[in-house]
Design a protein around this motif. Structure first.
Motif, short mmCIF file in Angstrom:
data_model
loop_
_atom_site.label_atom_id
_atom_site.label_comp_id
_atom_site.label_asym_id
_atom_site.label_seq_id
_atom_site.Cartn_x
_atom_site.Cartn_y
_atom_site.Cartn_z
N ARG A 6 -6.19 2.36 -4.53
CA ARG A 6 -6.47 1.69 -3.26
C ARG A 6 -5.93 2.51 -2.11
O ARG A 6 -5.02 3.33 -2.27
N ALA A 8 -4.39 1.55 1.78
CA ALA A 8 -3.90 0.29 2.36
C ALA A 8 -3.42 0.47 3.80
O ALA A 8 -2.25 0.28 4.10
N PRO A 9 -4.32 0.82 4.70
CA PRO A 9 -3.87 1.04 6.08
C PRO A 9 -3.56 -0.27 6.82
O PRO A 9 -4.05 -1.33 6.45
N SER A 10 -2.74 -0.14 7.86
CA SER A 10 -2.46 -1.27 8.73
C SER A 10 -3.28 -1.10 10.00
O SER A 10 -3.27 -0.01 10.59
N GLU A 45 -3.58 -4.14 5.59
CA GLU A 45 -2.20 -4.64 5.62
C GLU A 45 -1.88 -5.18 7.01
O GLU A 45 -1.33 -4.49 7.87
N TYR A 196 6.74 -6.43 3.85
CA TYR A 196 5.97 -5.33 3.28
C TYR A 196 6.17 -5.27 1.77
O TYR A 196 5.20 -5.25 0.99
N VAL A 200 2.88 -5.99 -0.81
CA VAL A 200 2.20 -4.90 -1.52
C VAL A 200 2.39 -5.00 -3.03
O VAL A 200 1.48 -4.69 -3.79
N ARG A 214 0.31 6.94 -2.50
CA ARG A 214 0.73 6.74 -1.11
C ARG A 214 1.69 7.86 -0.73
O ARG A 214 2.13 8.64 -1.59
N LEU A 218 7.21 6.60 1.23
CA LEU A 218 7.37 5.28 0.60
C LEU A 218 7.93 5.38 -0.81
O LEU A 218 8.01 4.38 -1.52
N1 GLU Z 1 0.31 0.01 4.85
C1 GLU Z 1 1.07 1.17 4.50
C2 GLU Z 1 0.76 2.30 5.46
O1 GLU Z 1 -0.16 2.20 6.25
C3 GLU Z 1 0.77 1.65 3.10
C4 GLU Z 1 1.44 0.78 2.11
C5 GLU Z 1 1.39 1.26 0.68
O2 GLU Z 1 0.58 2.14 0.33
O3 GLU Z 1 2.15 0.73 -0.11
O4 GLU Z 1 1.49 3.27 5.46
#
Ligand code: GLU
Length: 284
Positions: A6, A8-10, A45, A196, A200, A214, A218
């Motif tokens: 996946r 997962a952008p905000s 997100e 967060y 997730v 990712r 992270l």
């Molecule tokens: N939403 C996060 C971001 O934009 C990514 C979160 C994730 O991949 O766990 O950096």
């Protein structure tokens, strides 16, 4: 083996080359297997309603589509799943693993700057545990007076419950989880009934993600996610934390105020193939 991945952008701004790289990485991880059958999913997100905007969500769809990174429907939008996050938090609470924290940012900063203050964790100074020691009566008095609170994980109790945990990272191999580095992390914020980390971890389970890809910023968060998986009975995917795209000055694009957006590169006449190449080349 075919993978489910996946991105997962905000939706807090337009995407830049760093987001493009991350999305291409996840897309390729899903579709590179010769046996086929990989799946690439999209998650929005957007738990932080103050910072997220619908036009940025539309921008994500537009940019990923333009790059040719087709995702499988449905899109999982976090803001539509608050009840699921609240149920998970309630479970941790019922297990006696979370406690209300009434501290303000200023109080936490003050405690952190004391001469023998708490150690520095991956997200900044570790919470000194002030509210862990409150009695039920003290909590009731504060709540009755209308004080708002976050919910924090009692890290020592949580780690004692699960024992030693491991996870697998493609770049680093077998990693022993060290969530205690974070101290008592916030599981539900004061303004949002989740965080967060909780969202997730639950989402990756619900979406059936087999390989989480990712940025390496992270990496440490995965220690907390592994712990939450064990506490909540969720599956543990494999992980691959990739390097971050940086600007010419070496600073992460995500932190640069004026990193060129995919939209601006498109408007300047670059093709999707060129932008894909720029994203890949920016890592050398
Ligand atoms: N939403 C996060 C971001 O934009 C990514 C979160 C994730 O991949 O766990 O950096």
């Amino acid at each position: 083996m075919s993978q489910v991945t996946r991105t997962a952008p905000s939706p807090t701004g337009r995407l830049h080359l760093g987001h493009a790289y991350s999305a291409i990485f996840a897309f390729e991880a899903a579709h590179s297997s010769k046996s086929g059958g990989g799946r690439f999913l999209l998650r929005i997100e957007d738990i932080d309603r103050q910072r997220c905007r619908p036009e940025f969500e539309q921008g994500i769809f537009e940019d990923l589509r333009w790059l040719g990174l087709a995702w499988e429907m449905p899109v999982r939008r976090q803001s539509e799943h608050m009840a699921e996050y609240e149920a998970a938090v309630a479970r941790l609470r019922a297990d006696g693993l979370v406690y209300p924290c009434f501290c303000t940012r200023a109080e936490i900063a003050q405690a952190a700057s004391a001469p023998h203050g708490p150690p520095l964790g991956p997200d900044g100074p570790v919470y000194p545990g002030t509210c862990r020691a409150l009695s039920e009566d003290e909590r009731a008095v504060k709540t009755a007076a209308g004080a708002v609170y976050a919910l924090r994980l009692d890290m020592a109790a949580a780690v004692a419950r699960t024992g030693r945990l491991e996870w697998h990272d493609r770049a680093q191999g077998c990693v022993t989880a060290a969530p205690e580095l974070f101290g008592d992390v916030v599981i539900a914020r004061k303004d949002i009934p989740t965080s967060y980390h909780l969202s997730v971890t639950l989402d990756d389970h619900v979406q059936g993600i087999t390989l989480v890809t990712r940025g390496e910023d992270l990496f440490a968060s995965t220690h907390v996610h592994r712990l939450l998986q064990a506490l909540l009975g969720l599956t543990t995917p494999e992980y691959h934390h990739h390097p971050l795209v940086r600007g010419p000055d070496g600073e992460r694009l995500a932190k640069r105020a004026h990193a060129p957006t995919l939209q601006s590169l498109r408007e300047a006449g670059h093709s999707p193939a060129e932008v894909q190449r720029m994203a890949l080349d920016s890592l050398g």
